[in-house]
Design an enzyme around this catalytic site. Structure first.
Site, mmCIF file in Angstrom:
data_model
loop_
_atom_site.group_PDB
_atom_site.id
_atom_site.type_symbol
_atom_site.label_atom_id
_atom_site.label_comp_id
_atom_site.label_asym_id
_atom_site.label_seq_id
_atom_site.Cartn_x
_atom_site.Cartn_y
_atom_site.Cartn_z
ATOM 1 N N GLY A 130 0.801 -1.340 -0.106
ATOM 2 C CA GLY A 130 0.033 -0.006 0.080
ATOM 3 C C GLY A 130 0.974 1.347 -0.017
ATOM 4 N N ASN A 131 0.364 2.361 -0.549
ATOM 5 C CA ASN A 131 1.067 3.454 -0.477
ATOM 6 C C ASN A 131 -0.115 4.807 -0.965
ATOM 7 O OD1 ASN A 131 0.774 3.370 -3.647
ATOM 8 N ND2 ASN A 131 2.081 1.711 -3.380
ATOM 9 N N GLY A 190 9.104 0.565 0.810
ATOM 10 C CA GLY A 190 9.598 -0.577 1.671
ATOM 11 C C GLY A 190 10.100 -0.276 3.182
ATOM 12 N N SER A 224 7.845 5.008 -3.593
ATOM 13 C CA SER A 224 6.892 3.683 -3.737
ATOM 14 C C SER A 224 7.103 3.248 -4.975
ATOM 15 C CB SER A 224 5.424 4.165 -3.352
ATOM 16 O OG SER A 224 4.676 3.168 -4.045
ATOM 17 N N SER A 225 7.066 2.031 -5.482
ATOM 18 C CA SER A 225 7.148 1.252 -6.755
ATOM 19 C C SER A 225 6.079 1.493 -7.447
ATOM 20 C CB SER A 225 7.519 -0.152 -6.431
ATOM 21 O OG SER A 225 6.421 -1.032 -5.507
ATOM 22 N N ASP A 226 5.126 1.856 -6.923
ATOM 23 C CA ASP A 226 3.810 2.264 -7.793
ATOM 24 C C ASP A 226 3.808 3.604 -8.303
ATOM 25 O OD1 ASP A 226 2.697 -0.249 -7.903
ATOM 26 O OD2 ASP A 226 2.180 0.136 -5.532
ATOM 27 N N HIS A 275 -3.167 3.653 -2.847
ATOM 28 C CA HIS A 275 -3.437 2.100 -3.208
ATOM 29 C C HIS A 275 -3.097 1.348 -2.164
ATOM 30 C CE1 HIS A 275 -2.629 -1.315 -5.431
ATOM 31 N NE2 HIS A 275 -1.421 -1.648 -5.329
ATOM 32 N N HIS A 321 -3.883 -3.220 -0.890
ATOM 33 C CA HIS A 321 -4.228 -4.646 -1.219
ATOM 34 C C HIS A 321 -5.480 -5.021 -0.247
ATOM 35 C CE1 HIS A 321 -0.360 -5.638 -3.863
ATOM 36 N NE2 HIS A 321 -1.144 -4.472 -4.151
ATOM 37 N N ASP A 327 -23.614 6.737 -2.116
ATOM 38 C CA ASP A 327 -23.160 7.856 -1.039
ATOM 39 C C ASP A 327 -21.708 8.171 -1.725
ATOM 40 O OD1 ASP A 327 -25.442 8.314 0.215
ATOM 41 O OD2 ASP A 327 -24.650 7.177 2.241
ATOM 42 N N HIS A 333 -5.100 -7.257 -9.613
ATOM 43 C CA HIS A 333 -4.019 -6.541 -8.755
ATOM 44 C C HIS A 333 -4.801 -6.209 -7.483
ATOM 45 C CE1 HIS A 333 -0.607 -3.208 -8.688
ATOM 46 N NE2 HIS A 333 -1.114 -3.843 -7.462
ATOM 47 N N TYR A 357 -26.224 16.938 2.688
ATOM 48 C CA TYR A 357 -25.781 16.143 3.769
ATOM 49 C C TYR A 357 -24.917 16.899 4.580
ATOM 50 C CZ TYR A 357 -23.673 12.143 5.896
ATOM 51 O OH TYR A 357 -23.393 11.152 6.751
#
Ligand SMILES: [Zn+2]
Length: 231
Positions: free
Chosen positions: A27-28, A45, A73-75, A94, A96, A119, A168, A226
């Site tokens: 995640g990132n 990492g 981050s690798s993404d 991002h 998982h 919503d 993914h 709202y």
């Protein structure tokens, strides 16, 4: 400004851990500073329990590092592609997270089954096509961004703040990185609800359009009623 963005990005990353959306370093989260064309992103990492705002990496809109000693981050290339394509967004997340990832692995969009979904998302949460072997080989992360942008064609990124990357996991976004983290938490919840819905009734149908629109536009757009304003 850059310092406050570093703090916000660090905080958004930690929020993903607090909400149970990431394990280890999966995640990132990142934010963009549009006036300067700079992106602040989680380093690659680094364990969350030792992460500080000073560890965040600053890159340009192409993902080239301009500040920081750690690798981004690798993404990174996926985040950068989304910022270039969607100028209205200020943050990308991002994860998982289990249930949203299960839909991505099942190669199924998440239908808008109920008002919790409506919503936040004005319709189903789309899924990308699989990347071709060439796309994977040449620029996997950049082409993941391209596939997401393709899946979003004809949709307003703020009315559909997430896409499932096929096989993914989800990529989410928002006006700010904290809004993107919030949307990632909501996405995980509606993914779990949708899974249970199709388990109870495999023929479950999406929410009728009138009820979907009622809920979405109660919270978004010029006629929103709202809360106390400024959603
Ligand atoms: Zn991933």
């Amino acid at each position: 400004m850059l310092q406050s963005l570093r703090t916000e990005v660090c905080e958004a990353n930690l929020e993903l851990v607090r909400r149970g959306l990431v394990v280890y370093t999966f995640g990132n989260a990142s934010a963009v500073w549009p006036e300067n064309g700079l992106i602040v992103i989680k380093p690659s990492g680094v364990p969350y329990d030792r992460m500080t705002p000073a560890d965040m990496v600053v890159t340009d809109m192409e993902g080239r590092v301009v500040e920081g000693n750690l690798r981004p981050s690798s993404d990174m290339a996926t985040h950068a592609a989304l910022y270039r394509a969607f100028p209205a967004i200020g943050g990308v997340v991002h994860t998982h997270s289990r249930h949203a990832t299960a839909w991505a692995q099942a190669l199924r969009e998440i239908p808008c089954f109920g008002t919790t979904h409506a919503d936040y998302f004005h319709g189903p949460v789309p899924i990308t096509e699989h990347l071709t072997p060439e796309e994977i080989e040449t620029d996997y992360e950049g082409n993941t961004g391209v596939a997401i942008i393709r899946a979003m064609e004809g949709r307003d990124p703020l009315a559909c703040p997430a896409v499932l990357a096929a096989g993914h996991a989800p990529f989410c976004w928002g006006r700010t990185v904290l809004a993107a983290a919030h949307n990632a938490v909501v996405l995980e919840e509606i993914a779990a609800m949708a899974w249970q819905t199709v388990t109870i009734n495999p023929d479950a149908k999406p929410l009728p359009a009138a009820q979907r629109d009622k809920h979405y536009f109660r919270k978004h757009g010029p006629k929103a009623t709202y809360g106390q304003g400024g959603c």
